[in-house]
Design an enzyme around this catalytic site. Sequence first.
Site, short mmCIF file in Angstrom:
data_model
loop_
_atom_site.label_atom_id
_atom_site.label_comp_id
_atom_site.label_asym_id
_atom_site.label_seq_id
_atom_site.Cartn_x
_atom_site.Cartn_y
_atom_site.Cartn_z
CE LYS A 15 -6.39 10.31 -9.37
NZ LYS A 15 -7.23 9.10 -8.77
NE ARG A 34 -11.93 3.57 -5.73
CZ ARG A 34 -11.25 4.88 -5.68
NH1 ARG A 34 -11.93 6.04 -6.10
NH2 ARG A 34 -9.79 4.92 -5.49
CE1 TYR A 76 -30.77 33.84 -18.25
CE2 TYR A 76 -28.43 33.22 -17.46
CZ TYR A 76 -29.38 33.52 -18.46
OH TYR A 76 -28.71 33.57 -19.62
CG MET A 106 -21.79 29.31 -21.08
SD MET A 106 -22.50 28.93 -22.88
CE MET A 106 -23.67 27.53 -22.48
#
Length: 368
Positions: A35, A131, A256, A304
């Site tokens: 999955k 669940r 940063y 990023m």
Amino acid sequence: MSRPLVADIDLDALRHNYMLARDLAPDSQAVAVLKADAYGHGAIPCARALEDLAPALAVASIEEAVTLREAGIATPVLLLEGIFETSELELVDRHGLWLTVHSEWQIEALLSFRPRQPIPTWLKVDSGMHRLGFSPDRVETLWRRLQSATAQVTDLHLMSHFATADSLQPEYFHRQMQLMKMLSERLGAPTCLANSPATLAWPQAHGAWNRPGVMLYGSDPLEAANGASRALKPVMTLRSRIIAVQELATGEPVGYGGRWRAPRPSRVGVVACGYGDGYDRHAIDGTPVLVEGQPTCIAGKVSMDMLTVDVTDIPNAAIGSPVVLWGRADNGAVLSIDDVARYCDTISYTLLTGVLPRVPRRYHGNRA
């Protein structure tokens, strides 16, 4: 020249980990869980690498199953969450899929359907995870009903999921296990109970089938490693290179917010990898990294497209030096993704499935 960040996928390691899961439970069969695009590794290449070993595969949704079928994967595929709407039964039938049922409406839909061949069906029990699954007091009635529906259902199994099989305090696991053992014996039902931690650590949970998932990809799901989990091999190596080196005086900040400040005259390597690639932005200073196969750590906030590492004690580190964010370096050194995840206050599952599409996957091994 292309950006140096790649995710190397070692299909031999994947096969090794699957065979370990199989060997730990010689009286069980192991359905390989693929999955979430094989936990970020690529479902189609991983399925092809395992199709001569695994008697069945498992995915979360019909879309994932159809993707495998359209790629030519003929191995049985189990839908772990079953169908999400009645119309999907046509695809289940067409593609010869196996079905999990965990809700009343799914059973009603299945029993009203007329498949070309009866569908292998696994009845999900809520043994304590809370669940998906049926309350234990409903299971016998539903089992008998499905068992009698021979036009729709074949190869019926009981299935459940453990909440604490990875824990150093497994009392709740034993409670779930006892409940499932009682149901299985009462109904004469074959079971599929063991996830990765139960496959590695709890032989009493091994049933007709087990469901190894994250262990296939080399991550240790146990709170405390055992001999079996130490034998796992990393499948994904996230690797890049240093693209710049900065010489800093004592006290100079990096990145940063200037979170990290040089504690001494320092050299900082800039690495082509960032949260835009899926590397966790929450990685703290000190998160481990390998540069030139040697251990060092992140220094400063992840950006990023880049992150920065302290290479003061690696004098040969320079532009072009290889960097391993997790996995195996060329010199054989291994940086566990589980260790990286702890520094990011997350789990390996998040890191693996979070590697974004712009990071090329590069496959190698005898099934690539």
